[in-house]
Design a protein around this motif. Sequence first.
Motif, PDB file in Angstrom:
ATOM      1  N   SER A  52      -3.166 -36.095  -3.988  1.00 50.93           N
ATOM      2  CA  SER A  52      -3.141 -37.482  -3.536  1.00 50.93           C
ATOM      3  C   SER A  52      -3.948 -38.335  -4.644  1.00 50.93           C
ATOM      4  O   SER A  52      -4.651 -37.729  -5.597  1.00 50.93           O
ATOM      5  CB  SER A  52      -3.888 -37.519  -2.485  1.00 50.93           C
ATOM      6  OG  SER A  52      -3.182 -37.152  -1.206  1.00 50.93           O
ATOM      7  N   ALA A  67       4.885 -34.197  -3.272  1.00 50.18           N
ATOM      8  CA  ALA A  67       3.659 -34.436  -3.873  1.00 50.18           C
ATOM      9  C   ALA A  67       2.906 -33.260  -3.941  1.00 50.18           C
ATOM     10  O   ALA A  67       2.863 -32.400  -2.807  1.00 50.18           O
ATOM     11  CB  ALA A  67       3.066 -35.493  -3.230  1.00 50.18           C
ATOM     12  N   ARG A 119       2.311 -43.469  -9.222  1.00 46.51           N
ATOM     13  CA  ARG A 119       2.171 -41.865  -9.262  1.00 46.51           C
ATOM     14  C   ARG A 119       1.548 -41.311 -10.484  1.00 46.51           C
ATOM     15  O   ARG A 119       1.667 -41.947 -11.453  1.00 46.51           O
ATOM     16  CB  ARG A 119       3.457 -40.995  -8.888  1.00 46.51           C
ATOM     17  CG  ARG A 119       3.973 -41.406  -7.526  1.00 46.51           C
ATOM     18  CD  ARG A 119       5.370 -40.730  -7.609  1.00 46.51           C
ATOM     19  NE  ARG A 119       4.880 -39.621  -6.703  1.00 46.51           N
ATOM     20  CZ  ARG A 119       5.923 -38.710  -6.175  1.00 46.51           C
ATOM     21  NH1 ARG A 119       7.129 -39.065  -6.438  1.00 46.51           N
ATOM     22  NH2 ARG A 119       5.719 -37.782  -5.606  1.00 46.51           N
ATOM     23  N   ILE A 152       3.007 -33.352  -9.520  1.00 53.64           N
ATOM     24  CA  ILE A 152       3.042 -34.936  -9.377  1.00 53.64           C
ATOM     25  C   ILE A 152       2.328 -35.282  -8.242  1.00 53.64           C
ATOM     26  O   ILE A 152       2.355 -34.560  -7.052  1.00 53.64           O
ATOM     27  CB  ILE A 152       4.525 -35.216  -9.019  1.00 53.64           C
ATOM     28  CG1 ILE A 152       4.843 -36.893  -9.216  1.00 53.64           C
ATOM     29  CG2 ILE A 152       5.325 -34.666  -8.096  1.00 53.64           C
ATOM     30  CD1 ILE A 152       4.868 -37.427 -10.730  1.00 53.64           C
ATOM     31  N   SER A 153       1.693 -36.471  -8.192  1.00 52.75           N
ATOM     32  CA  SER A 153       0.905 -37.060  -7.001  1.00 52.75           C
ATOM     33  C   SER A 153       1.856 -37.672  -6.041  1.00 52.75           C
ATOM     34  O   SER A 153       3.061 -38.051  -6.199  1.00 52.75           O
ATOM     35  CB  SER A 153      -0.153 -37.999  -7.472  1.00 52.75           C
ATOM     36  OG  SER A 153       0.620 -39.131  -7.750  1.00 52.75           O
ATOM     37  N   GLY A 154       1.308 -37.906  -4.899  1.00 55.55           N
ATOM     38  CA  GLY A 154       2.123 -38.799  -3.715  1.00 55.55           C
ATOM     39  C   GLY A 154       1.811 -40.307  -4.325  1.00 55.55           C
ATOM     40  O   GLY A 154       1.374 -40.542  -5.361  1.00 55.55           O
ATOM     41  N   TYR A 155       2.634 -41.196  -3.735  1.00 57.71           N
ATOM     42  CA  TYR A 155       2.606 -42.617  -4.077  1.00 57.71           C
ATOM     43  C   TYR A 155       1.437 -43.312  -3.446  1.00 57.71           C
ATOM     44  O   TYR A 155       0.986 -42.884  -2.283  1.00 57.71           O
ATOM     45  CB  TYR A 155       4.034 -43.251  -3.539  1.00 57.71           C
ATOM     46  CG  TYR A 155       5.064 -43.001  -4.390  1.00 57.71           C
ATOM     47  CD1 TYR A 155       5.418 -43.995  -5.391  1.00 57.71           C
ATOM     48  CD2 TYR A 155       6.129 -42.189  -3.869  1.00 57.71           C
ATOM     49  CE1 TYR A 155       6.749 -43.629  -6.169  1.00 57.71           C
ATOM     50  CE2 TYR A 155       7.370 -42.028  -4.559  1.00 57.71           C
ATOM     51  CZ  TYR A 155       7.479 -42.760  -5.666  1.00 57.71           C
ATOM     52  OH  TYR A 155       8.446 -42.575  -6.338  1.00 57.71           O
ATOM     53  N   ILE A 168       9.979 -37.039 -10.394  1.00 54.80           N
ATOM     54  CA  ILE A 168       8.918 -37.862  -9.563  1.00 54.80           C
ATOM     55  C   ILE A 168       9.341 -38.091  -8.282  1.00 54.80           C
ATOM     56  O   ILE A 168       8.523 -38.484  -7.420  1.00 54.80           O
ATOM     57  CB  ILE A 168       8.592 -39.106 -10.474  1.00 54.80           C
ATOM     58  CG1 ILE A 168       9.900 -40.036 -10.302  1.00 54.80           C
ATOM     59  CG2 ILE A 168       7.852 -38.920 -11.588  1.00 54.80           C
ATOM     60  CD1 ILE A 168       9.332 -41.378 -10.776  1.00 54.80           C
ATOM     61  N   TRP A 188      -8.042 -40.239  -8.981  1.00 55.62           N
ATOM     62  CA  TRP A 188      -7.490 -38.709  -8.124  1.00 55.62           C
ATOM     63  C   TRP A 188      -8.517 -37.887  -8.639  1.00 55.62           C
ATOM     64  O   TRP A 188      -9.171 -37.893  -9.383  1.00 55.62           O
ATOM     65  CB  TRP A 188      -6.067 -38.386  -8.966  1.00 55.62           C
ATOM     66  CG  TRP A 188      -6.135 -38.127 -10.326  1.00 55.62           C
ATOM     67  CD1 TRP A 188      -6.121 -37.113 -10.961  1.00 55.62           C
ATOM     68  CD2 TRP A 188      -6.063 -39.165 -11.495  1.00 55.62           C
ATOM     69  NE1 TRP A 188      -6.051 -37.182 -12.390  1.00 55.62           N
ATOM     70  CE2 TRP A 188      -5.897 -38.514 -12.656  1.00 55.62           C
ATOM     71  CE3 TRP A 188      -5.556 -40.579 -11.440  1.00 55.62           C
ATOM     72  CZ2 TRP A 188      -5.704 -39.087 -13.953  1.00 55.62           C
ATOM     73  CZ3 TRP A 188      -5.507 -41.049 -12.374  1.00 55.62           C
ATOM     74  CH2 TRP A 188      -5.632 -40.560 -13.688  1.00 55.62           C
TER      75      TRP A 188
END
Length: 118
Positions: A17, A14, A86, A109-112, A10, A33
Amino acid sequence: YVSDYVEGQITTRASFSINAVYNSGTGHVDITWSETDTSDDFAGIEIYRSKNANDEFAPYEIIELRKYYFNNHSDHNPPSGTYFYRVGFIHWDDDNRTDYDGKTHINKISGYAKVDIP
């Protein structure tokens, strides 16, 4: 061991988003998302919450595990504080689809998304 692996994953760059917003009317954090995953080896979506962004040594919580929905989630009654959310897209390692904890990996994995919760 699994926790260390997820922790390492994690913190990687990323892939997409997300948006996370505290809803004062419900007390929930609404996470959305636009990314989807319809690949054959898709195993589910995990949602993570941490007090520290981009810190591989910071503790995190998995607030949803192995979900199959595609564009939204609500974190019901989260604790007060500033959190970073995330979303991870999980894939099967091979055709053995009976061992989620041992035979899957984070594919994207997404950005925060930072959220202040009163």
